[in-house]
Design an enzyme around this catalytic site. Structure first.
Site, short mmCIF file in Angstrom:
data_model
loop_
_atom_site.label_atom_id
_atom_site.label_comp_id
_atom_site.label_asym_id
_atom_site.label_seq_id
_atom_site.Cartn_x
_atom_site.Cartn_y
_atom_site.Cartn_z
CG HIS A 202 8.01 4.80 -5.63
ND1 HIS A 202 6.68 5.03 -5.82
CD2 HIS A 202 8.65 5.97 -5.94
CE1 HIS A 202 6.51 6.28 -6.25
NE2 HIS A 202 7.68 6.88 -6.32
CG HIS B 95 8.38 7.36 -10.98
ND1 HIS B 95 9.03 8.56 -11.11
CD2 HIS B 95 7.85 7.36 -9.75
CE1 HIS B 95 8.90 9.25 -9.99
NE2 HIS B 95 8.18 8.55 -9.15
CD GLU C 188 4.58 9.08 -9.90
OE1 GLU C 188 4.61 8.27 -8.98
OE2 GLU C 188 4.98 10.25 -9.77
C1 BGC Z 1 6.58 10.66 -5.32
C2 BGC Z 1 7.56 11.70 -4.82
C3 BGC Z 1 8.93 11.08 -4.82
C4 BGC Z 1 9.26 10.61 -6.19
C5 BGC Z 1 10.57 9.87 -6.18
C6 BGC Z 1 6.98 10.29 -6.70
O1 BGC Z 1 6.12 9.30 -7.15
O2 BGC Z 1 5.26 11.11 -5.26
O3 BGC Z 1 7.23 12.13 -3.52
O4 BGC Z 1 9.89 11.97 -4.36
O5 BGC Z 1 8.28 9.75 -6.66
O6 BGC Z 1 11.32 10.14 -7.25
#
Ligand code: BGC
Length: 361
Positions: free
Chosen positions: A118, A187, A324
């Site tokens: 991210h 998210h 997402e």
């Molecule tokens: C990911 C997860 C991760 C989460 C974080 C998601 O987009 O795919 O693996 O733990 O984000 O909050």
């Protein structure tokens, strides 16, 4: 405190702005409330985050259907869930935080086991965006400097949230002054029964995708586009999320549930259905459309009861789900995946919509 208010014509959404606290370095954070028939969404400038979405159930009873905190402090302290945020520059993972562009290797922060997740340690979710009200919504802008988190190029990002009769629409546009990679998404964690109202395991999901991208033990795609046919990843026909989540599947075990990218049918760049969720209890239906080629369905596997949200209850495993819309994870290291490269002079546009309706019993 209400700072300003613009109420447009009846057919349009009302947009109001208020203060929502300050970050430790003294930067003011604002929150915008967008309201029209069938929906009220609140978006704040810290991380351009969706803080709440209120929609009616089949009996007209309104509830907040996204997870998060009631005040800014909760968001500032929580470094791991990305509740409601715009994530970037690169949503999801880049293997070992390494990629090359034109023969030049870049290293971005490792913040998730051996990988980068991210956008790095201080991704777009942890920055205060500039904002101004627009018709039916708010436009958030962020300029990320050349070298920010190790990524090349000055990136200029505009994310416009607007509301339209039961729907929240997100329009992204992004440009750079040096060739770079970019993968932006939102998210938000949804629970159609309402925030804090148990798990999403009883909700029914449809994903119009014939393939998904299996992962290795670090949740990095192997590069294979695997058929969903005959696996617990087949959501082409609506299926209860919890029905197969504990199946004896290596892929489900690696992720502790669903945390994978589905390869959407249709062309990248065309708005198409990405997902549909139905909660039989409340009757709420969420339909997601996107121009992106993939969607990460994450069933909230890493929520462990230690984050105390709006409802004051610890968010336990599967308390919410994320859809997402995105390019596939680790695309910079998989030339066969749709490209995430962005060159100077180009403007990358992307749209995702979240529409809330209800279904009778
Ligand atoms: C990911 C997860 C991760 C989460 C974080 C998601 O987009 O795919 O693996 O733990 O984000 O909050």
């Amino acid at each position: 405190m209400l700072l300003s208010m613009t109420t447009a014509m009846a057919a349009h959404g009302a947009v109001t702005k208020a203060a929502f606290g300050t970050t430790p370095d003294g930067t003011a954070v604002d929150i915008y409330t967008l309201k029209t028939e069938g929906i009220e969404a609140r978006i704040m400038t810290y991380g351009a985050r969706v803080v709440s979405i209120k929609t009616p159930d089949r009996d007209g009873k309104v509830a907040d259907v996204v997870l998060g905190y009631s005040a800014l402090d909760g968001y500032l302290e929580d470094k791991t869930t990305y509740f409601g945020a715009i994530v970037g520059r690169y949503g999801n993972r880049i293997a070992f935080g390494k990629f090359s562009i034109d023969g030049h290797q870049y290293q971005v922060p490792i913040n998730n086991n051996a990988n980068s997740l991210h956008g790095g340690t201080v991704g777009f979710d942890k920055l205060v965006w500039q904002a101004h009200a627009v018709a039916d919504g708010v436009e958030m802008t962020l300029v990320s400097k050349d070298g920010d988190q190790g990524y090349p190029g000055t990136l200029t990002v505009h994310v416009r949230y607007t509301i339209h009769h039961g729907a929240l629409r997100i329009d992204y546009s992004v440009s750079t002054d040096k060739t770079t990679v970019v993968n932006l998404t939102n998210h938000a964690y949804f629970n159609l029964a309402g925030d804090g109202k148990g798990t999403i395991l009883g909700e029914e999901l449809t994903l119009p995708a014939d393939q998904y991208t299996p992962v290795d033990s670090g949740l990095i795609p192997t590069g294979v586009l695997a058929p969903v046919e005959g696996t617990p990843f087949d959501f082409r026909k609506s299926a209860v999320i919890g029905a197969r989540i504990h199946d004896n599947s290596e892929q489900l075990k690696i992720a502790g549930g669903y945390d994978h990218n589905w390869v959407l049918r249709g062309k990248s760049g065309e708005l198409k259905t990405a997902a549909r969720v139905y909660d039989p209890g409340s009757g709420r239906v969420l339909t997601v459309t996107t121009t992106e080629p993939g969607v990460q369905f994450y069933s909230g596997n890493f929520l462990d009861g230690t984050k105390f949200g709006k409802a004051q209850e610890g968010y336990g495993k599967n308390a919410g789900l994320c859809l997402e819309t995105q390019h596939y994870p680790d695309s910079p290291n998989h030339p066969a995946f749709p490209t995430t490269l962005l060159k100077p002079g180009e403007v990358k546009h992307s749209t995702t919509t979240f529409t809330f309706t209800t279904h009778a019993k």
